[in-house]
Write an enzyme that holds these catalytic residues in place. Structure first.
Site, short mmCIF file in Angstrom:
data_model
loop_
_atom_site.label_atom_id
_atom_site.label_comp_id
_atom_site.label_asym_id
_atom_site.label_seq_id
_atom_site.Cartn_x
_atom_site.Cartn_y
_atom_site.Cartn_z
CE1 TYR A 67 -3.22 -2.78 0.18
CE2 TYR A 67 -3.74 -2.48 2.68
CZ TYR A 67 -3.66 -2.77 1.23
OH TYR A 67 -4.69 -4.42 1.66
CG HIS A 125 -0.90 -8.58 -0.21
ND1 HIS A 125 -0.52 -7.44 -0.50
CD2 HIS A 125 -2.20 -8.28 -0.65
CE1 HIS A 125 -1.88 -6.48 -0.65
NE2 HIS A 125 -2.17 -6.84 -0.70
#
Length: 296
Positions: A67, A125
């Site tokens: 992010y 992830h």
């Protein structure tokens, strides 16, 4: 939102918890941070939003090294300075960093970005080319060293989970974070039952379908709008109440403004009836066969 309203929401969220495999209880509504920390003009509003969420009982904050290439983690650092003990902190590692010294380095960089010495939960992830056993071994080592309290996965479908659970220490997986909302229910057919069988909760990202952008006519569907009006809430609160209905799902909507966080928290006060759930099922039917995992 005044102090009384916040107290009511906090009390409601304390009653809506999800139990992790190690018997830790986490509140069913948390806070996502995808795309937060990337625009300096929004920074103070985003920090305020995270504080408001914590004050309202949304203790879980989810981020990832991806992010903003650490920008989200660095934003959260500002929130953690005074209240690390208030937060159940989650971050995620890139697949290409999920093994050997790269995994250790990625974890340590996330800890540095966040200004903390441990993560409550560290997730892979999504799957990459590094063997899962290598990733699991590395995560278990980080856990043994106290850098992470527990680990899990994200974007794992049925075959991925079965492979993981067959590995040495694969049963230590604490959660599977996947896309899940009223308009995307594919995981209910096979993945969710498999996870429930093994006591592994779902962490639902995009539970509002990115403000409805991932699914046309979701927030403005007549049934959703009718229920929202009858309960005196907004359509988003109906979607969140639906997402956390089972007690096995932690929803992590992202909200970069305090007013949106407050609205999300009010979902804890919404109690839908069996008839209302049936109406939502009719509008957005449950899957009748295996569907590909929905990913953003």
């Amino acid at each position: 939102m005044n102090e009384t309203e916040r107290t009511v929401i906090l009390a409601a969220l304390k009653q809506k918890t999800v139990t992790l495999p190690d018997q830790t209880h986490v509140r069913a509504l948390g806070q996502g941070t995808w795309r937060m920390g990337e625009d300096q003009s929004k920074r103070q509003a985003e920090i305020e939003a995270l504080h408001v969420g914590l004050d309202s009982g949304m203790e879980l904050i989810d981020t990832a090294e991806m992010y903003g290439e650490g920008a989200s983690e660095q934003l959260i650092r500002e929130v953690l300075k005074e209240r690390r003990d208030d937060v159940f902190l989650v971050s995620k590692v890139y697949p290409h960093n999920a093994g050997g010294e790269k995994l250790r380095a990625a974890c340590e960089q996330s800890l540095k970005n966040l200004g903390t010495d441990y993560l409550d939960l560290y997730l892979l992830h999504w799957r990459g080319s590094i063997p899962l056993q290598e990733t699991v071994d590395g995560l278990e080592q980080l856990k043994a060293e106290g850098k992470i309290r527990r680990w899990g996965v994200s974007n794992f479908d049925v075959s991925d989970m079965k492979e993981l659970l067959s590995l040495r220490n694969g049963d230590q997986c604490a959660v599977n974070q996947v896309l899940y909302h009223l308009g995307s229910r594919g995981i209910e057919y096979e993945l969710m039952p498999l996870l429930k069988q093994h006591g592994i909760p779902v962490m639902a990202y995009c539970p509002l379908a990115e403000g409805g952008s991932l699914r046309d006519q979701l927030l403005d569907h007549p049934t959703v709008e009718r229920l929202a009006e009858e309960h005196g809430v907004k359509p988003a609160q109906i979607l969140l109440a639906w997402a956390i209905r089972s007690g096995d799902v932690i929803a992590i909507p992202k909200a970069g403004q305090a007013k949106h966080v407050e609205e999300n928290g009010k979902a804890a006060l919404v109690e839908l009836t069996d008839e209302e759930y049936a109406a939502l099922d009719e509008a957005f039917p449950a899957p009748t066969k295996k569907e590909p995992l929905d990913i953003v």
